[in-house]
Structures are given as structure tokens and as C-alpha cells.
Design an enzyme around this catalytic site. Structure first.
Site, PDB file in Angstrom:
ATOM      1  N   SER A  93       0.797  -1.237   0.000  1.00 38.07           N
ATOM      2  CA  SER A  93       0.000   0.000   0.000  1.00 38.07           C
ATOM      3  C   SER A  93       0.823   1.278   0.000  1.00 38.07           C
ATOM      4  CB  SER A  93      -0.947   0.015   1.189  1.00 38.07           C
ATOM      5  OG  SER A  93      -1.975  -0.912   0.963  1.00 38.07           O
TER       6      SER A  93
ATOM      7  N   LYS B  43       0.286   3.382  -3.004  1.00 38.42           N
ATOM      8  CA  LYS B  43      -0.967   4.105  -3.290  1.00 38.42           C
ATOM      9  C   LYS B  43      -0.848   5.631  -3.421  1.00 38.42           C
ATOM     10  CE  LYS B  43      -3.855   0.503  -1.142  1.00 38.42           C
ATOM     11  NZ  LYS B  43      -4.488   0.115   0.129  1.00 38.42           N
TER      12      LYS B  43
ATOM     13  N   TYR C 222      -3.012  -3.678 -10.471  1.00 42.18           N
ATOM     14  CA  TYR C 222      -2.965  -3.279  -9.059  1.00 42.18           C
ATOM     15  C   TYR C 222      -2.030  -4.201  -8.250  1.00 42.18           C
ATOM     16  CZ  TYR C 222      -4.400  -2.763  -4.193  1.00 42.18           C
ATOM     17  OH  TYR C 222      -4.392  -2.607  -2.822  1.00 42.18           O
TER      18      TYR C 222
ATOM     19  N   TYR D 285      -5.023   4.666   7.684  1.00 41.17           N
ATOM     20  CA  TYR D 285      -6.385   4.081   7.788  1.00 41.17           C
ATOM     21  C   TYR D 285      -7.050   4.431   9.128  1.00 41.17           C
ATOM     22  CZ  TYR D 285      -3.730   1.103   4.538  1.00 41.17           C
ATOM     23  OH  TYR D 285      -2.897   0.629   3.570  1.00 41.17           O
TER      24      TYR D 285
ATOM     25  N   VAL E  23       1.362  -3.683   4.030  1.00 43.68           N
ATOM     26  CA  VAL E  23       1.298  -4.934   4.799  1.00 43.68           C
ATOM     27  C   VAL E  23       2.550  -5.807   4.751  1.00 43.68           C
ATOM     28  CG1 VAL E  23      -1.175  -5.409   4.999  1.00 43.68           C
ATOM     29  CG2 VAL E  23       0.043  -6.061   2.922  1.00 43.68           C
TER      30      VAL E  23
HETATM   31  N1  GLN Z   1      -1.840  -5.558  -1.891  1.00 43.26           N
HETATM   32  C1  GLN Z   1      -2.430  -5.375  -0.590  1.00 43.26           C
HETATM   33  C2  GLN Z   1      -3.940  -5.530  -0.668  1.00 43.26           C
HETATM   34  O1  GLN Z   1      -4.521  -5.053  -1.572  1.00 43.26           O
HETATM   35  C3  GLN Z   1      -2.055  -4.024  -0.045  1.00 43.26           C
HETATM   36  C4  GLN Z   1      -2.651  -3.779   1.320  1.00 43.26           C
HETATM   37  C5  GLN Z   1      -1.765  -3.013   2.260  1.00 43.26           C
HETATM   38  O2  GLN Z   1      -0.565  -2.925   2.100  1.00 43.26           O
HETATM   39  N2  GLN Z   1      -2.372  -2.499   3.324  1.00 43.26           N
HETATM   40  O3  GLN Z   1      -4.557  -6.132   0.172  1.00 43.26           O
END
Ligand code: GLN
Length: 312
Positions: free
Chosen positions: A65, A68, A195, A247, A265
Site C-alpha cells: 500500500s 498508493k 494493481y 487508515y 502490509v
Molecule cells: N496488496 C495489498 C492488498 O490489496 C495491499 C494492502 C496493504 O498494504 N495495506 O490487500
């Protein structure tokens, strides 16, 4: 604080937080669960290009993420603000990164680009004649941000692709509500591939600190001097990282650290101190919000010790 003091502080924080073994590796993407729990790295790059680092700072891991906010900036540059805002909002959700519930509310527009629904909608707006052209726009963005060629971790990509029922469901909802143009099974799978590949780009904390330092430096990569984002879009990225980057703990982070941040993550975390520096940390043991525990604690303490809050 001089260079010696920064090095000392980073070494101290590394040693102190390495002792913590709380949390677990991400297991909903099986390949991420295999990460070495002992890996821990901290890197700092200042806006004048000085680099400080400690631990496994050359250990590659996937962006997840953390990609993003940067791809959001690319979408702003490619499609313009009006188009982007018509598809994805700018409000925090107070929900987890993979929350699906807000799509049922009012506009059906994802609340913000830091959660999965918003990020997938943003990915859909990265245009190009085919999936390869679109992917090369994304990859080249991260190569310019980190000043070096980068690769995709195919194993992590395939691992996420084969277990992504939730992201697949989110994408079908986005299609149902006309947020994305992809409607056929094939185009939806292509979008998801894009993605997942964006999330599977391999970086180390040195790359991440340069990416964060670019945002700290008004959109100009401090080591290559290349302008990556206009100052306006750079500011938009930082506002969203501040309010939504963490978040459902974004409020706590803003209150206790006071700088824009983004987690992933796989265990990466970046923080941006505007006008001063980019900070990056990596350790794969995460909490139930999806934030690396060692990374979060080390950056928090670094920011507190140096009074880095933008409100200080
Ligand atoms: N690729 C992960 C997902 O879409 C990214 C989520 C994250 O890093 N919080 O679940």
C-alpha cells in the site's frame, strides 16, 4: 542535530526496537508470511540529499500500500484533478484498508485513494493502450522516485492474485457502481493484475526514504533533482497521507507523530517531514491494522526526539 547525532539515534532505535517480537507477518497473502521476522531497517534521506541508514537497508520487500499515494499523484498528473475527484473522494473512513462497507453508502465513490477500493479505482485511471504500457508507466514512476531500476516480485504477485477474493469483490462492486469502466471478466482481471503488480514492486528502505524525501522536497527527487510531481499535486498527496495514510489509526498517528505517513502490509512504513526529510522503516511483523510494529515505534520515537511534528 548533526549527522553524528542522527546516526546515533538511528542505531539506538534500531537496537531498542529489534528486541520487540510482537505482531506477525501478513498471512492473507501467503508469500508475505514467509518474510524473515528478524529483518529490520531504518533509512532517512534529507531534502539536501544526505542519507542515514541502519540494519537491513538493502533488503528488498514489496511496496504494497505504500504504492498508493504515489500512483495517486501519477493519476492526477495524467488525468487531472477534476476527473480524479469525480471517481475517488478525500475523506478518511475510520475503517480498515480493505473495507467494503463504505461503497454501499451514498455516492458509491471510494472515500479516499489510500484504501484498497480507492487505490483500485485510481489504478483504473492509469491509461495506456494495453496492460504492459500501463504497468510501465507505474514502474517508471517508482524508478524515477527511487533513482534506480526496479523489479516486480512475481511470487508475491501470483500469491496475491490467487487469494484476492476480497479485492476481486471490491473491483466488481466498483464496476457495478460505474466507478470504473472495466466491465468484462477479462478487463477486471487485467485491472487487478495491474494493481497487484503495483503492490509487488520490490524496494528497500533506501529507495523508500528517497521516495518520501521527494514528497518532503515539494515533488523534486533530492538526489537526481528530477521534478516528479507539480507542487500542487505533491501537496494533495501529502494531505491525503496525513488524513488517510494510516487508515483507522490515522487520527492517532496525526496526534502523536504529526507528519504524513503511509504503511504497507509487507512491513514498510514511510513518513514525510515537509521541507526536511523522508523517513522509511521496514520490519515484516505487523499489527491487525496492517502496520509494521517495529517500524511504527521507531519512526514515532525518531519524530518525537527530533520534534518533527508539522505543528511543533
Ligand atoms: N496488496 C495489498 C492488498 O490489496 C495491499 C494492502 C496493504 O498494504 N495495506 O490487500
Amino acid at each position: 542535530m548533526n549527522s553524528n547525532d542522527i546516526n546515533k539515534l538511528l542505531n539506538h532505535l534500531h537496537q531498542k526496537h529489534l528486541a520487540c517480537s510482537e505482531g506477525s507477518t501478513a498471512n492473507y497473502i501467503p508469500e508475505l508470511a514467509k518474510a524473515n521476522k528478524d529483518h529490520f531497517a531504518l533509512s532517512v534521506v534529507t531534502v539536501d540529499g544526505q542519507t542515514f541508514e541502519v540494519g537491513n537497508f538493502e533488503q528488498p520487500f514489496t511496496l504494497q500500500s505504500i504504492s498508493k499515494p504515489f500512483v495517486y499523484g501519477l493519476a492526477l498528473e495524467l488525468r487531472g484533478k477534476e476527473k480524479i475527484l469525480s471517481k475517488v473522494g478525500v475523506e478518511p473512513t475510520g475503517e480498515a484498508f480493505n473495507s467494503i462497507i463504505e461503497l454501499e453508502k451514498s455516492s458509491h465513490r471510494p472515500y479516499n485513494p489510500m484504501i484498497n477500493s480507492g487505490a483500485i479505482a485510481i489504478c483504473s485511471l492509469i491509461d495506456g493502450k494495453n496492460i504492459d504500457t500501463r504497468l510501465s508507466k507505474v514502474l517508471s514512476l517508482f524508478e524515477r522516485l527511487s533513482g534506480k531500476p526496479l523489479k516486480i516480485d512475481e511470487q508475491v504477485f501470483l500469491s496475491e492474485k490467487s487469494t484476492a477474493h476480497r479485492n476481486r469483490a471490491i473491483t466488481h462492486l466498483l464496476a457495478n457502481f460505474d466507478i470504473i469502466e472495466e466491465k468484462s471478466e477479462r478487463s477486471i482481471e487485467e485491472l487487478l493484475d495491474l494493481y497487484f503488480k503495483q503492490c509487488s514492486i520490490l524496494v528497500d528502505t533506501r529507495n523508500l526514504a528517497q521516495m518520501a524525501a521527494t514528497l518532503a522536497n515539494g515533488g523534486v527527487q533530492p538526489l537526481t533533482s528530477e521534478r516528479i510531481y507539480s507542487t500542487d499535486f505533491n501537496r494533495d498527496i501529502l494531505s491525503l497521507m496525513f488524513t488517510c495514510g494510516m487508515y483507522d489509526t490515522a487520527g492517532d498517528w496525526a496526534y502523536s507523530v504529526g507528519v504524513p505517513a503511509k504503511s504497507g502490509v509487507s512491513g514498510g512504513l514511510i513518513a514525510v517531514v515537509p521541507g526536511k526529510m523522508g523517513i522509511a522503516a521496514y520490519s515484516p511483523l505487523i499489527d491487525h491494522h496492517g502496520h509494521s510494529i517495529r517500524a511504527e515505534r521507531a519512526i514515532k520515537e525518531f519524530a518525537k526526539t527530533l520534534s518533527l511534528s508539522i505543528f511543533s
